[in-house]
Every structure is written in C-alpha cells, then in structure tokens.
Write a protein that holds these residues in place. Structure first.
Motif, PDB file in Angstrom:
ATOM      1  N   ARG A 252       0.823  -1.222   0.000  1.00 38.22           N
ATOM      2  CA  ARG A 252       0.000   0.000   0.000  1.00 38.22           C
ATOM      3  C   ARG A 252       0.850   1.263   0.000  1.00 38.22           C
ATOM      4  O   ARG A 252       0.360   2.348  -0.340  1.00 38.22           O
ATOM      5  N   ALA A 253       2.096   1.162   0.387  1.00 36.42           N
ATOM      6  CA  ALA A 253       2.988   2.334   0.369  1.00 36.42           C
ATOM      7  C   ALA A 253       3.287   2.725  -1.073  1.00 36.42           C
ATOM      8  O   ALA A 253       3.578   1.877  -1.915  1.00 36.42           O
ATOM      9  N   VAL A 254       3.185   4.002  -1.372  1.00 37.53           N
ATOM     10  CA  VAL A 254       3.498   4.519  -2.711  1.00 37.53           C
ATOM     11  C   VAL A 254       4.433   5.705  -2.573  1.00 37.53           C
ATOM     12  O   VAL A 254       4.465   6.385  -1.541  1.00 37.53           O
ATOM     13  N   ARG A 255       5.199   5.957  -3.629  1.00 36.45           N
ATOM     14  CA  ARG A 255       6.116   7.093  -3.604  1.00 36.45           C
ATOM     15  C   ARG A 255       5.344   8.401  -3.754  1.00 36.45           C
ATOM     16  O   ARG A 255       4.397   8.492  -4.544  1.00 36.45           O
ATOM     17  N   SER A 256       5.785   9.396  -3.002  1.00 32.37           N
ATOM     18  CA  SER A 256       5.218  10.743  -3.110  1.00 32.37           C
ATOM     19  C   SER A 256       6.336  11.753  -2.896  1.00 32.37           C
ATOM     20  O   SER A 256       7.433  11.406  -2.430  1.00 32.37           O
ATOM     21  N   GLU A 257       6.081  13.003  -3.245  1.00 29.58           N
ATOM     22  CA  GLU A 257       7.123  14.026  -3.152  1.00 29.58           C
ATOM     23  C   GLU A 257       7.506  14.274  -1.698  1.00 29.58           C
ATOM     24  O   GLU A 257       6.637  14.428  -0.837  1.00 29.58           O
ATOM     25  N   ALA A 258       8.807  14.307  -1.444  1.00 26.05           N
ATOM     26  CA  ALA A 258       9.331  14.518  -0.099  1.00 26.05           C
ATOM     27  C   ALA A 258      10.461  15.536  -0.158  1.00 26.05           C
ATOM     28  O   ALA A 258      11.217  15.575  -1.135  1.00 26.05           O
ATOM     29  N   PRO A 259      10.631  16.356   0.851  1.00 21.88           N
ATOM     30  CA  PRO A 259      11.750  17.306   0.868  1.00 21.88           C
ATOM     31  C   PRO A 259      13.071  16.590   1.077  1.00 21.88           C
ATOM     32  O   PRO A 259      13.142  15.565   1.769  1.00 21.88           O
ATOM     33  N   ALA A 260      14.127  17.102   0.474  1.00 21.90           N
ATOM     34  CA  ALA A 260      15.455  16.499   0.641  1.00 21.90           C
ATOM     35  C   ALA A 260      15.892  16.478   2.097  1.00 21.90           C
ATOM     36  O   ALA A 260      16.757  15.675   2.476  1.00 21.90           O
ATOM     37  N   SER A 261      15.285  17.307   2.925  1.00 22.50           N
ATOM     38  CA  SER A 261      15.613  17.319   4.351  1.00 22.50           C
ATOM     39  C   SER A 261      15.277  15.995   5.026  1.00 22.50           C
ATOM     40  O   SER A 261      15.761  15.714   6.131  1.00 22.50           O
ATOM     41  N   GLU A 262      14.455  15.145   4.372  1.00 24.29           N
ATOM     42  CA  GLU A 262      14.107  13.845   4.937  1.00 24.29           C
ATOM     43  C   GLU A 262      15.155  12.779   4.648  1.00 24.29           C
ATOM     44  O   GLU A 262      15.002  11.628   5.066  1.00 24.29           O
ATOM     45  N   LEU A 263      16.208  13.147   3.944  1.00 24.29           N
ATOM     46  CA  LEU A 263      17.267  12.189   3.658  1.00 24.29           C
ATOM     47  C   LEU A 263      18.289  12.173   4.789  1.00 24.29           C
ATOM     48  O   LEU A 263      18.714  13.220   5.281  1.00 24.29           O
ATOM     49  N   MET A 264      18.682  10.972   5.183  1.00 21.58           N
ATOM     50  CA  MET A 264      19.759  10.771   6.151  1.00 21.58           C
ATOM     51  C   MET A 264      20.830   9.976   5.428  1.00 21.58           C
ATOM     52  O   MET A 264      20.666   8.794   5.143  1.00 21.58           O
ATOM     53  N   LEU A 265      21.932  10.625   5.114  1.00 23.92           N
ATOM     54  CA  LEU A 265      22.980  10.085   4.253  1.00 23.92           C
ATOM     55  C   LEU A 265      24.113   9.492   5.073  1.00 23.92           C
ATOM     56  O   LEU A 265      24.764  10.191   5.854  1.00 23.92           O
TER      57      LEU A 265
END
Length: 503
Positions: A252-265
């Motif tokens: 049920r999870a689908v991709r949606s637009e997210a801010p780059a701030s949600e990335l943990m590199l």
C-alpha cells in the motif's frame, strides 16, 4: 609532462597523479627514484624525526633523513602520539540554509511516523545465528514462488542474518548493541514489514527485545521460533505464509514528493587510495554540505579512520559537549586497541598502502573530508537513533560492513561509498552509491561503480562533482537503482558490531 599535486603550501611532499619516473621534475625537484601513482615524493628536506606534512597537517614522522626527490612511504615514515591541541567549536559558523522556495525534493515512501523511505523492503531478521539458515530458506522460497510480481511497490524480501545472538552476556554491552541494531533495522524507513525468526533457547530472546521497545505483533510485524513451530520445514512454511499475508499492507505504500531534508545520508569509504582524500572524499563532502543546507542529515563514522583528523572536526562542534563526546570516543579506541595489543596505526590495510597511504593519520585526513565543511551537530553511539540534523558523527569501527550497519540502524535511508582500490559493497535495505576516486578503477570496475571522481585530477571542479553526487543521491532516493543493487549486493553486508567475550 609530469603530473602531481601539492595540496597546501605548507606540505613538504607532492602526490603523484601519474607515476613519476627517476629524473622527472616536480616543484623544481628532480625525482631520485620512481614514485608510483598516488604516492608521495619529498619536495623539501625532511630531517629524521621531523614531521611529514600533507593537507597542511602531520601525517607521520621521518624514520631517517629524507632528501628532496625521494619516495616517501612506510619504509621511511612512521607515526607516534603527538599533541593535536583539541579545541571545541572555534570554527563553528551559522549554517546557511537554502530558501524554502528553492529546496530540492525526491520521491519517497512516507511512513506512519512521518519519515520517508527510499526503498520498501520486507526484512527477515534473526535473533541468533542458529536461525539464519531458516531465514534464508524463507526468502529463497518467496523469491522462487514469484508472488512478488503481484506487489510492484515492494522492492523485495531480504534476509538480514548475523553470527551472534547467543554466547553473550545477556545483560552486557554486546546484548545492548545487538538489541538497538535490530531495532534500528526493524524501524528504518526503508523497511515496510518485518519477520523476526529465532531458535527459541538463545540468549537474545525475542519477547524480551519486543518488550524493551513496546512492540506487539501486527499486520507488518511477525515473529517465529523454530523450536516452538516444530522444526525447520514448518518454520519455513510458516514464515512464507506470514510474509504473503504481510505483502498487501506493505504494497500500500506509494512514492510521493518529499523534501530532501528527509534524507539521512551515511558517508562511507573503503579500499581508499592516495587519491581518495583529493577527489572522491572532498567531492562527497561538498554533496554532504548541499544536503545539510537543505536541512538534511549526513552521518560521518569509522572512528579509527578519523584518528589524526578528529581535532579538525572538534573545531566545528556546535557545543563543547559535542566536542568532548568525540574526544571521549577517541580515548576509548586508544585504550581498547592497547588492551588488545594493537595500535591505531594497524589501519591502513595492505591495499591502502599499495594505493599510496602510509599512516592512519594520512588516511584519516582524507577520510574526514567526506564530512564537508559544516558544523558538527551531534555525536552518537553505535546504532543509536540519529536525532539531530546537519553533520553528525556515529562511533563505529572502520570495517565498512560493521560501520554501515550502525549507520543504517541509526536511520540512514541512503548511503554513499567512495573507493580507490575498488571495494565490492552493497547495503540493503539502504541503497549504496559507489564513487570511484580515480578513473582507472572506474573504468576497470564500471559494473560496480556509479560515479567517477577521477576526472577531478584532470581539472573537473570539486563543486561540480559535489553537485553531480547530490543529483545522483536524489535520483537514487527516488527509485533509480545503483550498480550494487543491480548486482544483488546487500544481504550479507548486515554485520552488527560484536564486542566483548564469546561465552
């Protein structure tokens, strides 16, 4: 024409971009012997016991007088302890954030807790090595069945097994490390469902682990133990059934637009060479700065591989407490290696040395460049949840699979891995972007490498390369497959840190 680089005016060596032959001239100094590519040549007299300087920093001390034109490597350089003058926060500066209207985005999987994943896996975790084979059998049966074709939003089912879980002090540090590593993987935003498989009699008891975090079974979290279910075959059947029941919810999870701030590199380097600290690592540091400016997080790790550069990170600490915590971890590693009759300079590896790195000080100064130039905003223990944004440090060993496992347990949803010698690595559930430090290894291992930073030696700018890496991070976070993913790497690279005695 001889190609070389002198990194700062304070350096008393140059680095050979191409091999320097005897009689070639660099910095108006004639080479007295052949200098291999990536290695160092003295361009000033270096007296016995005097400092060898690269990056404007001490990388070792001369065993003997070294004349201009001589090859500078482990035969005439060694290291010993010296004062690095720890100062906390004197170089910290306010972070310059990108205005909201210009912030970058990616396509991610939004989780119930508000975090975003870059992948959507079902993970089969194990409490103990005794249940590792059963976990693998479950995944093999799922893949053989073809059932995943009906769930296009699921990236796969993976078995993440390990070699411990029993024979440890169930109330000691080893247990706590494994406990939070397993929890970190179970809750990583790249994991949409979890099946935990145990044996039943092991020291790492699944019910106790669940109770520690308030976990209850639900449609995306299930557990099994071989002894309770009734053996291996029944466990495999029950595990397959549990995953099949879980797949509709995970899908049920689908991709949606997210801010780059949600990335943990996660920032990693392995198989480093004499170019790593000149090309790939500083270029990745530029990309880390770009992510931090977006409000995201970059995790620098591998404590033994910042040894000799830690004082530079402490200068950027946002508070004295952050700098002091990093200093404490350095002291712990010095004491730990001494207890085991080792020394910090046991690293670099033979491959690192063949590539031009002489001491851990030199390797660390290049490795720390992955951390860019922004403030150090936090220091975390191994596999602890990373709760700060910006550039943070996590205490881990330098061994890449163990280090990356800690970072992913801390919440990393994407990883960049630089290499000069050609490390083979992947990191499920977190995609790993492989970055070559030189064009030779990129061309030789093009099926393993995603990006080439060797062209920095030909004139490409660090700024442009950093931007290229950042663009690749956003593309991979949005679903583009990395070379290591296409090759199938990532299951065997789950390696929790083991400390203490095996009982």
């Amino acid at each position: 024409m001889t190609r070389y680089i002198r990194l700062t005016s304070a350096d008393n060596i140059v680095v050979a971009i191409d091999p320097i032959n005897s009689g070639d001239r660099a910095e108006n100094v004639v080479a007295s012997q052949r200098i291999p590519r990536g290695h160092k040549m003295a361009v000033e007299p270096i007296a016995k016991e005097a400092s060898v300087i690269k990056y404007g920093q001490v990388i070792g001390f001369a065993r003997e007088d070294i004349a201009p034109g001589q090859w500078v490597h482990e035969h005439n350089v060694y290291m010993h302890a010296f004062d690095r003058n720890y100062r906390f926060g004197t170089d910290a500066r306010p972070t310059s954030f990108v205005p909201a209207e210009r912030r970058r985005t990616f396509q991610g999987f939004r989780r119930a807790n508000g975090k975003y994943g870059t992948r959507n896996f079902v993970a089969v975790l194990t409490s103990v090595n005794c249940s590792a084979s059963a976990a693998r059998f479950i995944v093999e049966e799922i893949n053989r069945s073809g059932v995943l074709a009906d769930y296009p939003n699921v990236d796969g089912v993976i078995s993440l097994v390990h070699g411990t879980g029993c024979g440890i002090d169930s109330h000691g540090e080893a247990y706590e490390l494994l406990k939070r590593t397993q929890w970190g993987y179970a809750t990583n935003p790249n994991v949409g469902g979890v099946l935990m498989v145990g044996l039943g009699c092991e020291g790492f008891q699944i019910p106790r682990w669940m109770q520690s975090y308030g976990i209850t079974e639900n449609e995306t979290f299930r557990t099994l133990t071989i002894q309770e279910v009734g053996g291996t075959r029944k466990t495999v059947e029950a595990g397959v059934k549990a995953i099949v029941e879980m797949l509709p919810a995970v899908n049920r999870a689908v991709r949606s637009e997210a801010p780059a701030s949600e990335l943990m590199l996660a920032l990693q380097c392995g198989g480093s060479d004499g170019y790593s600290g000149i090309t790939a690592n500083p270029a990745l540091g530029v990309a880390a700065d770009l992510l931090v400016a977006e409000g995201g997080t970059a995790i620098l790790s591998e404590t033994p591989e910042i040894y000799g550069a830690e004082h530079l990170l402490m200068l950027r600490a946002e508070s004295p407490e952050i700098g002091e915590k990093l200093a404490e971890r350095i002291l712990w590693w010095e004491e730990s290696t001494a207890r085991h009759n080792m020394e910090m300079n046991n690293n670099p590896s033979p491959g690192n040395k063949a590539g031009g790195l002489t001491t851990i000080l030199e390797k660390s100064l290049g490795a720390a460049a992955k951390g860019g130039s922004t403030n150090l905003t936090g220091v975390f223990n191994y596999a602890e949840p990373v709760t700060a944004s910006g550039l943070v440090f996590m205490d881990t060993p330098g061994y890449d699979p163990v280090s990356a496992t800690g970072q992913v347990a801390g919440g990393a949803n994407i990883l960049c891995f630089t290499t000069g010698r050609g490390s083979a690595f992947g990191c499920k559930p977190t995609p790993s972007i492989k970055i070559a430090s030189n064009s030779l290894i990129y061309e030789k291992m093009t099926e393993d490498m995603d990006l080439n930073c060797g062209d920095i030696l030909d004139g490409a700018s660090l700024a442009d390369k950093g931007a290229e890496i950042f663009d690749k991070i956003l593309a991979v976070a949005s679903g583009e497959r990395t070379k290591s993913e296409l090759l199938g790497y990532g299951d065997s690279e789950f390696v929790p840190w083991q400390v203490g005695a095996t009982m």
